[in-house]
Every structure is written in structure tokens, then in C-alpha cells.
Write a protein that holds these residues in place. Structure first.
Motif, PDB file in Angstrom:
ATOM      1  N   VAL A   7     -26.130  35.342 -38.596  1.00 25.05           N
ATOM      2  CA  VAL A   7     -25.981  36.810 -38.045  1.00 25.05           C
ATOM      3  C   VAL A   7     -27.026  37.607 -38.354  1.00 25.05           C
ATOM      4  O   VAL A   7     -27.604  38.406 -37.794  1.00 25.05           O
ATOM      5  N   ALA A   8     -27.141  37.593 -39.962  1.00 22.00           N
ATOM      6  CA  ALA A   8     -28.082  38.502 -40.395  1.00 22.00           C
ATOM      7  C   ALA A   8     -29.476  38.219 -39.988  1.00 22.00           C
ATOM      8  O   ALA A   8     -30.214  39.062 -39.849  1.00 22.00           O
ATOM      9  N   MET A   9     -29.859  36.959 -40.105  1.00 21.56           N
ATOM     10  CA  MET A   9     -31.205  36.420 -39.758  1.00 21.56           C
ATOM     11  C   MET A   9     -31.705  36.838 -38.232  1.00 21.56           C
ATOM     12  O   MET A   9     -32.775  37.237 -37.982  1.00 21.56           O
ATOM     13  N   THR A  10     -30.634  36.629 -37.502  1.00 22.38           N
ATOM     14  CA  THR A  10     -30.777  37.027 -35.879  1.00 22.38           C
ATOM     15  C   THR A  10     -31.073  38.516 -35.924  1.00 22.38           C
ATOM     16  O   THR A  10     -31.807  39.029 -34.868  1.00 22.38           O
ATOM     17  N   GLY A  11     -30.421  39.229 -36.625  1.00 23.49           N
ATOM     18  CA  GLY A  11     -30.424  40.820 -36.656  1.00 23.49           C
ATOM     19  C   GLY A  11     -31.829  41.247 -37.013  1.00 23.49           C
ATOM     20  O   GLY A  11     -32.427  42.066 -36.419  1.00 23.49           O
ATOM     21  N   ALA A  12     -32.129  40.687 -38.152  1.00 27.34           N
ATOM     22  CA  ALA A  12     -33.707  40.878 -38.842  1.00 27.34           C
ATOM     23  C   ALA A  12     -34.625  40.631 -37.807  1.00 27.34           C
ATOM     24  O   ALA A  12     -35.599  41.419 -37.383  1.00 27.34           O
ATOM     25  N   SER A  13     -34.564  39.594 -36.992  1.00 23.69           N
ATOM     26  CA  SER A  13     -35.868  38.835 -36.125  1.00 23.69           C
ATOM     27  C   SER A  13     -35.678  39.656 -34.957  1.00 23.69           C
ATOM     28  O   SER A  13     -36.910  40.086 -34.465  1.00 23.69           O
ATOM     29  N   GLN A  14     -34.630  40.085 -34.218  1.00 30.67           N
ATOM     30  CA  GLN A  14     -34.299  40.719 -33.264  1.00 30.67           C
ATOM     31  C   GLN A  14     -34.987  42.404 -33.555  1.00 30.67           C
ATOM     32  O   GLN A  14     -35.465  43.003 -32.683  1.00 30.67           O
ATOM     33  N   ASN A  15     -34.491  42.870 -34.717  1.00 27.22           N
ATOM     34  CA  ASN A  15     -35.099  43.985 -35.139  1.00 27.22           C
ATOM     35  C   ASN A  15     -36.528  44.279 -35.077  1.00 27.22           C
ATOM     36  O   ASN A  15     -37.218  45.191 -34.983  1.00 27.22           O
ATOM     37  N   PHE A 222     -33.646  46.823 -40.622  1.00 33.65           N
ATOM     38  CA  PHE A 222     -34.189  45.722 -41.278  1.00 33.65           C
ATOM     39  C   PHE A 222     -33.904  45.559 -42.443  1.00 33.65           C
ATOM     40  O   PHE A 222     -33.564  44.156 -42.859  1.00 33.65           O
ATOM     41  N   GLU A 223     -34.153  46.418 -43.488  1.00 35.96           N
ATOM     42  CA  GLU A 223     -33.937  46.366 -44.765  1.00 35.96           C
ATOM     43  C   GLU A 223     -32.473  45.966 -45.099  1.00 35.96           C
ATOM     44  O   GLU A 223     -32.223  45.106 -45.884  1.00 35.96           O
ATOM     45  N   MET A 224     -31.459  46.518 -44.206  1.00 34.01           N
ATOM     46  CA  MET A 224     -30.220  46.172 -44.437  1.00 34.01           C
ATOM     47  C   MET A 224     -29.933  44.962 -44.074  1.00 34.01           C
ATOM     48  O   MET A 224     -29.120  44.095 -44.786  1.00 34.01           O
ATOM     49  N   HIS A 225     -30.397  44.045 -43.042  1.00 27.03           N
ATOM     50  CA  HIS A 225     -30.201  42.769 -42.746  1.00 27.03           C
ATOM     51  C   HIS A 225     -30.746  42.014 -43.861  1.00 27.03           C
ATOM     52  O   HIS A 225     -30.167  40.784 -44.017  1.00 27.03           O
ATOM     53  N   ILE A 226     -31.952  42.291 -44.389  1.00 22.69           N
ATOM     54  CA  ILE A 226     -32.490  41.430 -45.386  1.00 22.69           C
ATOM     55  C   ILE A 226     -31.521  41.463 -46.608  1.00 22.69           C
ATOM     56  O   ILE A 226     -31.321  40.632 -47.402  1.00 22.69           O
ATOM     57  N   LYS A 227     -30.970  42.773 -46.907  1.00 20.79           N
ATOM     58  CA  LYS A 227     -29.941  42.870 -48.096  1.00 20.79           C
ATOM     59  C   LYS A 227     -28.955  41.798 -47.756  1.00 20.79           C
ATOM     60  O   LYS A 227     -28.228  41.388 -48.586  1.00 20.79           O
ATOM     61  N   MET A 228     -28.190  41.814 -46.495  1.00 19.40           N
ATOM     62  CA  MET A 228     -27.277  40.866 -46.111  1.00 19.40           C
ATOM     63  C   MET A 228     -27.556  39.471 -46.447  1.00 19.40           C
ATOM     64  O   MET A 228     -26.886  38.802 -46.815  1.00 19.40           O
ATOM     65  N   MET A 229     -28.633  39.082 -45.957  1.00 18.37           N
ATOM     66  CA  MET A 229     -29.341  37.653 -46.361  1.00 18.37           C
ATOM     67  C   MET A 229     -29.199  37.472 -47.692  1.00 18.37           C
ATOM     68  O   MET A 229     -28.671  36.391 -48.275  1.00 18.37           O
ATOM     69  N   THR A 230     -29.628  38.483 -48.379  1.00 18.83           N
ATOM     70  CA  THR A 230     -29.805  38.278 -50.074  1.00 18.83           C
ATOM     71  C   THR A 230     -28.430  38.038 -50.606  1.00 18.83           C
ATOM     72  O   THR A 230     -28.017  37.169 -51.496  1.00 18.83           O
ATOM     73  N   THR A 231     -27.382  38.973 -49.890  1.00 20.07           N
ATOM     74  CA  THR A 231     -25.995  38.732 -50.645  1.00 20.07           C
ATOM     75  C   THR A 231     -25.213  37.552 -50.081  1.00 20.07           C
ATOM     76  O   THR A 231     -24.531  36.829 -50.898  1.00 20.07           O
ATOM     77  N   ALA A 232     -25.604  36.900 -48.880  1.00 21.08           N
ATOM     78  CA  ALA A 232     -25.115  35.522 -48.578  1.00 21.08           C
ATOM     79  C   ALA A 232     -25.827  34.540 -49.418  1.00 21.08           C
ATOM     80  O   ALA A 232     -24.964  33.665 -49.965  1.00 21.08           O
ATOM     81  N   LYS A 233     -26.912  34.585 -49.954  1.00 14.58           N
ATOM     82  CA  LYS A 233     -27.318  33.564 -50.651  1.00 14.58           C
ATOM     83  C   LYS A 233     -26.847  33.801 -52.098  1.00 14.58           C
ATOM     84  O   LYS A 233     -26.580  32.827 -52.655  1.00 14.58           O
ATOM     85  N   GLU A 234     -26.630  34.930 -52.536  1.00 13.93           N
ATOM     86  CA  GLU A 234     -25.871  35.250 -53.814  1.00 13.93           C
ATOM     87  C   GLU A 234     -24.609  34.605 -53.931  1.00 13.93           C
ATOM     88  O   GLU A 234     -24.139  33.927 -54.839  1.00 13.93           O
ATOM     89  N   ASP A 235     -23.630  34.887 -52.750  1.00 17.73           N
ATOM     90  CA  ASP A 235     -22.401  34.443 -52.812  1.00 17.73           C
ATOM     91  C   ASP A 235     -22.313  33.051 -52.651  1.00 17.73           C
ATOM     92  O   ASP A 235     -21.601  32.233 -53.207  1.00 17.73           O
ATOM     93  N   ASP A 236     -23.281  32.424 -51.960  1.00 18.89           N
ATOM     94  CA  ASP A 236     -23.311  30.877 -51.989  1.00 18.89           C
ATOM     95  C   ASP A 236     -23.540  30.336 -53.156  1.00 18.89           C
ATOM     96  O   ASP A 236     -23.060  29.072 -53.477  1.00 18.89           O
ATOM     97  N   GLU A 237     -24.487  30.782 -53.984  1.00 18.50           N
ATOM     98  CA  GLU A 237     -24.764  30.508 -55.169  1.00 18.50           C
ATOM     99  C   GLU A 237     -23.616  30.699 -56.209  1.00 18.50           C
ATOM    100  O   GLU A 237     -23.395  29.614 -56.927  1.00 18.50           O
ATOM    101  N   ALA A 238     -23.053  31.681 -56.010  1.00 17.90           N
ATOM    102  CA  ALA A 238     -21.992  31.888 -57.048  1.00 17.90           C
ATOM    103  C   ALA A 238     -20.736  31.156 -56.632  1.00 17.90           C
ATOM    104  O   ALA A 238     -20.080  30.271 -57.473  1.00 17.90           O
ATOM    105  N   MET A 239     -20.493  30.563 -55.460  1.00 20.48           N
ATOM    106  CA  MET A 239     -19.536  29.455 -54.988  1.00 20.48           C
ATOM    107  C   MET A 239     -19.855  28.111 -55.474  1.00 20.48           C
ATOM    108  O   MET A 239     -19.053  27.337 -55.920  1.00 20.48           O
ATOM    109  N   ALA A 240     -21.282  28.002 -55.329  1.00 24.18           N
ATOM    110  CA  ALA A 240     -21.695  26.397 -55.986  1.00 24.18           C
ATOM    111  C   ALA A 240     -21.361  26.471 -57.468  1.00 24.18           C
ATOM    112  O   ALA A 240     -21.037  25.329 -57.854  1.00 24.18           O
ATOM    113  N   ARG A 241     -21.601  27.447 -58.226  1.00 27.05           N
ATOM    114  CA  ARG A 241     -21.165  27.465 -59.656  1.00 27.05           C
ATOM    115  C   ARG A 241     -19.760  27.352 -59.948  1.00 27.05           C
ATOM    116  O   ARG A 241     -19.425  26.588 -60.669  1.00 27.05           O
TER     117      ARG A 241
END
Length: 246
Positions: A7-15, A222-241
């Protein structure tokens, strides 16, 4: 996390696409006769194996602003502009009829009346040919009159008349070349009420301040969408740990 990332990626690309629309408008703020493109975004539900509980953004260009721009006085006889509603007919590069609200005209070596971009201007019977002359005038109704070489200043002959048309905004669309055409592909109807002003050019109808404000707003989104993508990545890494620890 993958759904949040999508969802964040599509928002950034369309933005980014939306920013291109306003950037193009800004780039043509000084282009005579330019009609600005409109832009809007809407949410689209994501369909899949489950109910469409998520939505992604979609940027689209719903229409073009067909309103006229400011009238700029040049004093040149072959500079023309539509003061109100209506369009000047020209022949596009594809050979089909197209329209513009303003044109800086020239006469080529063969006597054909063309716009500054080389497009033939259309009259009542097709392209307009102008015989050698000492003076040329274009009346408010589009009538083209000339004083032939060696003739008395009081002797003016009518050569042709500009094809001036009118149509509803909903019946018109803007091409990639910046010219206006009918959505049906058929020539627009002639309108005797359309008036042309000689010695003027019509400026772009782009509001530079408004477009710049939109670009800045979209940049923040656009910056907000990028931040959401970064947050998703961080949450995914935390869950993996956490899974590794377990």
C-alpha cells in the motif's frame, strides 16, 4: 507487513506521477496558449483471496482546464488570440484538425499561413494561402485581408477567413502535443460568435503559486510514504528476530 509495504509503495509511485503533472504545468507557465492539466487521486480497493479491506492510491488526469489565460499585447499583426470562448483551427502533425487558443503566425516561402511551430492554419476551405502583400490584417471575425504589392493603401482584399470553432469542454481532450481535439474525432462546429484579437497572444492559464504549492504538498506526502515503507521493513526485521529467539 507485505500488505502495508504494498500500500505504501503504490502510494509513493502514484504520488510521483502526480508530481509530474504539476511539474509539467510549471514548466509551461510561460508557454502561450498552454492549457493546464488537472490531477486527482482516488482510492482503489485491493481484491484478492479475502475481502477488499485495503485500498491503494491511483493518480489520474481527469481533465484539462480549458479556461483562457491572460491576454498579452504584442502589437504584431500576425499574433492572434481568442478573447473568450472558442478555438482557432489548425492542422496537426497527424494531418487532422486540432485547436488552440493562441498562435503566433508566419507566412512560409510558399505563402502558407502557419503557426510558430509550423502547423498550417485552417480557413473556410482548408489551409490558408496568402499572396505576396505589403500588409496583412486579421479582423475580429477571423477575416484575413491583405494589401497586394503596389496597391493603394486604401485597397484591401479579403483572402480567407480563419476557421473559428466552439465546443463544450466535455467534448474536448488535450493531446500529447499540447493541442486540443474533440473526443469524437469529428471537427468541432463553426461559431460566428467567436472573436479573435489581432496583436495579442494568450498566455498560459497556469497559476505558478498554486502549482508550486501542490508540488510541495505532494513532496511531503511522498516522504510520508517512504517513511511507512521504512517502518514496514523495520517491523519485519524485528519480527524475524523474535522468531529466531523462539
Amino acid at each position: 507487513m507485505d500488505k502495508m509495504l504494498y500500500v505504501a509503495m503504490t502510494g509513493a509511485s502514484q504520488n510521483a506521477l502526480a508530481q509530474k503533472v504539476h511539474a509539467n504545468n510549471l514548466a509551461n507557465v510561460s508557454t502561450n496558449g498552454f492549457q493546464k492539466d488537472l490531477e486527482q487521486a482516488r482510492s482503489m480497493p485491493v481484491f484478492g483471496d479475502t475481502q477488499p479491506s485495503r485500498a491503494y492510491a491511483m493518480t489520474e488526469r481527469p481533465a484539462t482546464d480549458m479556461s483562457g489565460g491572460p491576454m498579452i499585447e504584442t502589437g504584431r499583426d500576425l499574433d492572434i488570440a481568442i478573447g473568450g470562448e472558442g478555438w482557432i483551427a489548425v492542422q496537426g502533425a497527424d494531418g487532422k484538425e486540432a485547436y488552440t487558443k493562441s498562435a503566433s503566425l508566419n507566412i512560409d516561402a510558399l505563402g502558407v499561413l502557419r503557426t510558430s511551430t509550423g502547423l498550417p492554419v485552417l480557413g473556410n476551405g482548408g489551409t490558408i494561402a496568402v499572396p505576396p502583400d505589403d500588409k496583412i490584417e486579421i479582423g475580429q471575425d477571423g477575416t484575413i485581408s491583405i494589401r497586394s504589392l503596389g496597391q493603394s493603401p486604401s485597397v484591401m482584399a479579403v483572402v480567407d477567413r480563419l476557421k473559428l470553432v466552439n465546443a463544450k469542454d466535455s467534448e474536448l481532450t488535450k493531446g500529447t502535443d499540447g493541442l486540443i481535439r474533440t473526443t469524437s474525432g469529428q471537427p468541432a462546429a463553426l461559431d460566428a460568435n467567436v472573436q479573435v484579437s489581432s496583436g495579442f497572444l494568450q498566455g498560459s492559464n497556469v497559476n505558478a503559486v498554486e502549482e508550486m504549492t501542490q508540488v510541495m504538498s505532494l513532496s511531503r506526502q511522498f516522504e510520508m510514504h517512504i517513511k511507512m515503507m521504512t517502518t514496514a521493513k523495520e517491523d519485519d526485521e524485528a519480527m524475524a528476530r523474535v522468531l529466531q529467539m523462539s
